[in-house]
Write a protein that holds these residues in place. Structure first.
Motif, PDB file in Angstrom:
ATOM      1  N   THR A  94       0.969  -1.161  -0.189  1.00  0.00           N
ATOM      2  CA  THR A  94       0.275  -0.042  -0.184  1.00  0.00           C
ATOM      3  C   THR A  94       0.941   1.148   0.020  1.00  0.00           C
ATOM      4  OG1 THR A  94      -1.418  -1.086   1.276  1.00  0.00           O
ATOM      5  CG2 THR A  94      -1.695   1.135   1.968  1.00  0.00           C
ATOM      6  N   ALA A  95       1.933   1.288   0.614  1.00  0.00           N
ATOM      7  CA  ALA A  95       2.588   2.190   0.731  1.00  0.00           C
ATOM      8  C   ALA A  95       3.521   2.738  -0.427  1.00  0.00           C
ATOM      9  CB  ALA A  95       3.911   2.706   1.909  1.00  0.00           C
ATOM     10  N   CYS A 145       1.085   4.203  -3.286  1.00  0.00           N
ATOM     11  CA  CYS A 145       0.777   5.064  -2.377  1.00  0.00           C
ATOM     12  C   CYS A 145       2.511   6.403  -2.989  1.00  0.00           C
ATOM     13  CB  CYS A 145       0.863   5.744  -1.206  1.00  0.00           C
ATOM     14  SG  CYS A 145      -1.415   5.430  -1.280  1.00  0.00           S
ATOM     15  N   ALA A 146       3.795   5.826  -2.911  1.00  0.00           N
ATOM     16  CA  ALA A 146       4.792   6.339  -3.933  1.00  0.00           C
ATOM     17  C   ALA A 146       4.838   6.614  -4.931  1.00  0.00           C
ATOM     18  CB  ALA A 146       5.750   5.692  -2.301  1.00  0.00           C
ATOM     19  N   GLU A 175      -1.522   8.368   8.523  1.00  0.00           N
ATOM     20  CA  GLU A 175       0.028   8.660   7.929  1.00  0.00           C
ATOM     21  C   GLU A 175       0.258   8.634   6.689  1.00  0.00           C
ATOM     22  OE1 GLU A 175       3.695   5.533   8.622  1.00  0.00           O
ATOM     23  OE2 GLU A 175       2.007   5.276  10.189  1.00  0.00           O
ATOM     24  N   LEU A 176      -0.307   7.127   6.304  1.00  0.00           N
ATOM     25  CA  LEU A 176       0.041   7.678   4.431  1.00  0.00           C
ATOM     26  C   LEU A 176       0.172   9.406   3.422  1.00  0.00           C
ATOM     27  CD1 LEU A 176      -0.180   4.277   3.247  1.00  0.00           C
ATOM     28  CD2 LEU A 176       1.797   4.803   3.899  1.00  0.00           C
ATOM     29  N   ALA A 210       0.692  11.476   1.063  1.00  0.00           N
ATOM     30  CA  ALA A 210       0.283  10.194   0.274  1.00  0.00           C
ATOM     31  C   ALA A 210       0.017  11.261  -1.417  1.00  0.00           C
ATOM     32  CB  ALA A 210      -0.059   9.643  -0.199  1.00  0.00           C
TER      33      ALA A 210
END
Length: 252
Positions: free
Chosen positions: A27-28, A31-32, A51-52, A56
């Motif tokens: 997921t991270a 998003c990046a 947090e993301l 993002a």
């Protein structure tokens, strides 16, 4: 992040089990890349989303969901496609690798393990094909455990072997639509769950001896292969299972 896949920017991506373990790393990573990510998880991942969302380009869309509830999972996928557009990639990652002595496996345990580890994958793929963009990519997470013949994981390894067979069949079924279907088979990845339940020093040392690469795998080690399969960089790959395990098993 070691590579940028430009076609994943603004792409609609859906991930099961995307709030913990390998799924959270995926997921991270998406998003990046600038993707529009939606994910489901059995646990509350609201803090992870916050947090993301702080960095993002597109904060992820989270739905708390049990993937064995097919109707709920399909509803979550419909909401994601309505919000972000047709899926470019769907990653089936949610799984349960509980250990059981063979004599202790009951019909209910067997059915529960197949429901989360195989049935949910099929019905996610079914909905993905319905809501997927042309030349989309489905990525099913399996495991090398079924290649190693691990005796205390029979319900799980049976499902993993099924994932590889299902992936090949769906690649054929969805090919005329331009949809690719591939699988990734990780080795032993040191997630928080593995470290808490099974990664005892003796077991870790024995496993490291079996790897060609002498370092323990982390959730982030699954990112590169997944982004590659989601991207048009792998445009003519389908029906394949890619092993990422530090060199324990051999294929081909």
């Amino acid at each position: 992040m070691t590579a940028t896949f430009h076609d994943l920017a603004d792409a609609s991506v859906f991930i099961t089990g995307g709030g913990t373990g390998i799924g959270a790393a995926l997921t991270a990573a998406f998003c990046a890349q600038g993707a529009k990510v939606a994910f489901v998880d059995f646990v509350d991942a609201a803090g992870f989303v916050d947090e993301l969302g702080a960095t993002a380009a597109h904060p992820p869309l989270f739905t708390q969901c049990d993937v064995t509830d097919t109707s709920a999972m399909h509803d979550a996928m419909d909401r994601a496609a309505d919000a972000h557009g047709p899926f470019k990639a769907v990653v089936n990652n949610a799984a349960n690798d509980m250990r059981y002595d063979v004599a202790a496996v009951t019909p209910d345990i067997w059915d529960d393990m197949q429901a989360v580890n195989l049935k949910a994958y099929f019905f996610s793929c079914q909905k993905a094909a319905e809501r997927m963009a042309a030349k989309g990519s489905i990525i099913n997470y399996s495991s090398t455990s079924y290649m190693l013949g691990m005796g205390n994981l029979v319900p799980y390894t049976t499902a993993n072997a099924g994932i590889s067979g299902m992936t090949r069949s769906l690649a054929r079924a969805f090919g005329p639509k331009g949809i690719r279907v591939n699988a990734i088979a990780p080795g032993w990845v040191m997630t928080e769950k593995q470290l808490a339940l099974w990664a005892e020093p003796k077991a870790k040392a024995a496993h490291l001896d079996r790897q060609c690469l002498a370092e323990f795998m982390q959730p982030e080690d699954m990112v590169g292969g997944t982004l590659f399969l989601a991207s048009d960089a792998s445009a003519m790959m389908t029906g394949q299972t890619i092993v990422i395990d530090g060199g324990v098993v051999t294929t081909g």
